[in-house]
Design a protein around this motif. Structure first.
Motif, PDB file in Angstrom:
ATOM      1  N   UNK A  53       0.858  -1.188   0.000  1.00  0.00           N
ATOM      2  CA  UNK A  53       0.000   0.000   0.000  1.00  0.00           C
ATOM      3  C   UNK A  53       0.891   1.234   0.000  1.00  0.00           C
ATOM      4  N   UNK A  54       0.319   2.360  -0.421  1.00  0.00           N
ATOM      5  CA  UNK A  54       1.114   3.571  -0.576  1.00  0.00           C
ATOM      6  C   UNK A  54       1.517   4.252   0.705  1.00  0.00           C
ATOM      7  N   UNK A  55       0.997   3.851   1.856  1.00  0.00           N
ATOM      8  CA  UNK A  55       1.377   4.448   3.133  1.00  0.00           C
ATOM      9  C   UNK A  55       1.474   3.336   4.177  1.00  0.00           C
ATOM     10  N   UNK A  56       1.692   3.729   5.441  1.00  0.00           N
ATOM     11  CA  UNK A  56       1.890   2.747   6.511  1.00  0.00           C
ATOM     12  C   UNK A  56       0.648   2.561   7.360  1.00  0.00           C
ATOM     13  N   UNK A  57      -0.542   2.852   6.817  1.00  0.00           N
ATOM     14  CA  UNK A  57      -1.769   2.726   7.598  1.00  0.00           C
ATOM     15  C   UNK A  57      -1.996   1.283   8.023  1.00  0.00           C
ATOM     16  N   UNK A  58      -1.940   0.357   7.069  1.00  0.00           N
ATOM     17  CA  UNK A  58      -2.181  -1.033   7.397  1.00  0.00           C
ATOM     18  C   UNK A  58      -1.066  -1.614   8.266  1.00  0.00           C
ATOM     19  N   UNK A  59       0.138  -1.099   8.101  1.00  0.00           N
ATOM     20  CA  UNK A  59       1.234  -1.547   8.959  1.00  0.00           C
ATOM     21  C   UNK A  59       0.943  -1.212  10.419  1.00  0.00           C
ATOM     22  N   UNK A  60       0.442  -0.010  10.665  1.00  0.00           N
ATOM     23  CA  UNK A  60       0.123   0.372  12.037  1.00  0.00           C
ATOM     24  C   UNK A  60      -1.017  -0.474  12.589  1.00  0.00           C
ATOM     25  N   UNK A  61      -1.988  -0.800  11.743  1.00  0.00           N
ATOM     26  CA  UNK A  61      -3.100  -1.619  12.223  1.00  0.00           C
ATOM     27  C   UNK A  61      -2.643  -3.043  12.546  1.00  0.00           C
ATOM     28  N   UNK A  62      -1.785  -3.594  11.727  1.00  0.00           N
ATOM     29  CA  UNK A  62      -1.277  -4.957  12.007  1.00  0.00           C
ATOM     30  C   UNK A  62      -0.432  -4.947  13.270  1.00  0.00           C
TER      31      UNK A  62
END
Length: 476
Positions: A90-99
């Motif tokens: 993904x283009x940002x770290x949004x999903x990284x923070x959620x995981x």
């Protein structure tokens, strides 16, 4: 999975949106009790399944606008080694923070969740739900913004009176409107049943600018141009701020019915169609993910104990996905309703613009009639003056030779006392009248013939020029 690379091609900086609508679901399942061609250590039977898919969602950008974001997910679950691998792009770290938040000690993805095969499988389902939930976020607010843009751009089409059209004053440049005169506008305000805020009152002195026009350099014919697109920039910062409607300004109403307004409604239609396509693609992907886990749990080569222990988790997963599908279908219905409203409102705006053009053409026709009458009057007066000038010319040419001869005879050439020396004048014995007639009549005839010859030559030249012009037009 090599198919996962196809989903990666949609990322990267591009000047134009390429592969924007690429989406899908791919899977590779190996659960049969057979070995690979290459033997594994300790003759281990490898049982695993791989799947990858692509989802899209809409997110607010830094410029108070919305953008569609891509994501690509790859998942591998090894039933033999109880191991799960995830690749998320993904283009940002949004999903990284959620995981990372889910992997916390007290979270549903803690290390203890991977100790057994059952808990690892349930954790994989919950991880899929994180991605699926993201694909359905923000669509409600995005559609709200489209509806707000649409409402503000077109709501006055129902309230502005358009019967009283005054186009004559708009065609005048720098017309001064004095106090007490009505405000000039294409759509004049009048008191309505809804409100008297738009009623006409004493106005402030200001100048009315004439509409822009294009003049053909060959024919010299002028025609009005559509309004400037800058007139419609009042909605660029919506929905945060609505435009101020200052009814004392004559151009406020015309902005509501300009071609730029139609262009912006086309942009809303384009965004709504793109959103419908993205949402329908997401529904297909969510349905395929749900069906895959439902199908794989019922296969004969799938561990029966795992299917039994995770039956409730699979059922919950199916219910969650169905709920997300229902939410997405609701947003699709909203967008389809918005498209129907946009089409209806565009028809209304086209009708208003057609009415405006009809009134403008009527006013232009009336102006052309007045100008034609004026030109006819000028032509009639010019013809009369031309005839008068010809009469004056002929009278002048008729009397000019006689005047010249009489002036010549008034000199001392025809006097008895010739040049003051008391010498006899050889012309003194001639009759003056005979001399005058003998000189003036031939000279008058010659002058009139010379004028007639020149006039005939000029008329012949004009006819030849007109003939050449007609021939050139016929060849063109």
């Amino acid at each position: 999975m090599p198919e996962f690379i196809d989903f990666l091609f949609t990322f990267g900086h591009r000047h134009h949106a390429e592969d924007f609508y690429v989406s899908g679901f791919r899977q590779w399942t190996h659960l049969a009790d057979r070995k690979y061609n290459v033997p594994l250590p300790d003759t281990e039977i490898k049982k695993q399944f791989d799947l990858c898919y692509s989802l899209k969602s809409v997110e607010p950008s830094d410029s108070d606008s919305w953008s569609v974001r891509h994501s690509a997910i790859h998942h591998t679950f090894d039933l033999t080694r109880v191991r799960t691998d995830w690749i998320f792009v993904k283009g940002d770290d949004l999903m990284k923070r959620r995981i990372e938040s889910a992997v916390g000690n007290a979270g549903s993805h803690s290390a203890s969740c991977f100790e057994t095969l059952d808990r690892a499988f349930e954790t994989s389902l919950r991880t899929h739900l994180i991605f699926c939930d993201w694909s359905t976020e923000h669509w409600r607010w995005y559609i709200n913004s489209l509806e707000e843009h649409f409402r503000i751009m077109t709501e006055r089409a129902f309230s502005a009176p358009i019967n009283n059209v005054n186009l004559e004053m708009r065609s005048r440049t720098n017309t001064q409107i004095t106090e007490g005169a009505p405000t000039v506008s294409i759509f004049s305000r009048a008191k309505t049943q809804l409100t008297d805020r738009w009623s006409l009152g004493p106005t402030v002195t200001h100048q009315v600018s004439s509409p822009r026009a294009y003049t053909n350099p060959e024919t010299g014919i002028s025609q009005p141009l559509p309004p400037d697109e800058d007139d419609d920039d009042i909605v660029d910062n919506l929905p945060n701020k609505e435009p101020e409607m200052n009814d004392s300004h004559p151009d406020n109403e015309t902005r509501e019915f300009s071609f730029g307004r139609l262009r912006k409604t086309h942009e809303i239609t384009k965004k709504a169609n793109e959103a419908i396509l993205v949402l329908k693609q997401n529904v297909l992907v969510l349905r395929q993910v749900k069906n895959y886990y439902t199908t794989i749990s019922k296969r004969k080569d799938f561990p029966a104990k795992l299917a039994e222990n995770c039956k409730d988790a699979i059922d919950d997963f199916e219910l969650r996905i169905e709920g997300l599908e229902s939410d997405v279908q609701t947003q699709v219905l909203r967008l389809e309703t918005l498209l129907n409203l946009v089409e209806d409102r565009k028809t209304l705006l086209h009708s208003i613009l057609d009415y405006q053009n009809t009134q403008a053409n009527k006013h232009s026709t009336n102006s052309m009639v007045v100008m034609t009458e004026d030109m006819n009057e000028i032509a009639r007066k010019t013809k009369i003056e031309t005839v008068s000038m010809k009469v004056i010319t002929l009278v002048t040419l008729f009397f000019l030779p006689g005047t010249f001869i009489s002036t010549l005879m008034s000199t001392d050439i025809f006097q008895q006392d010739y040049n003051g020396r008391r010498q006899s004048n050889p012309y003194a014995h001639l009759n003056p009248v005979q001399i005058y007639l003998a000189l003036s009549l031939p000279l008058t005839v010659v002058t009139l013939l010379f004028w007639a010859a020149i006039h005939s030559w000029e008329m012949r030249r004009e006819k030849q020029k007109e003939q050449r012009h007609k021939d050139a037009q016929a060849q063109a």
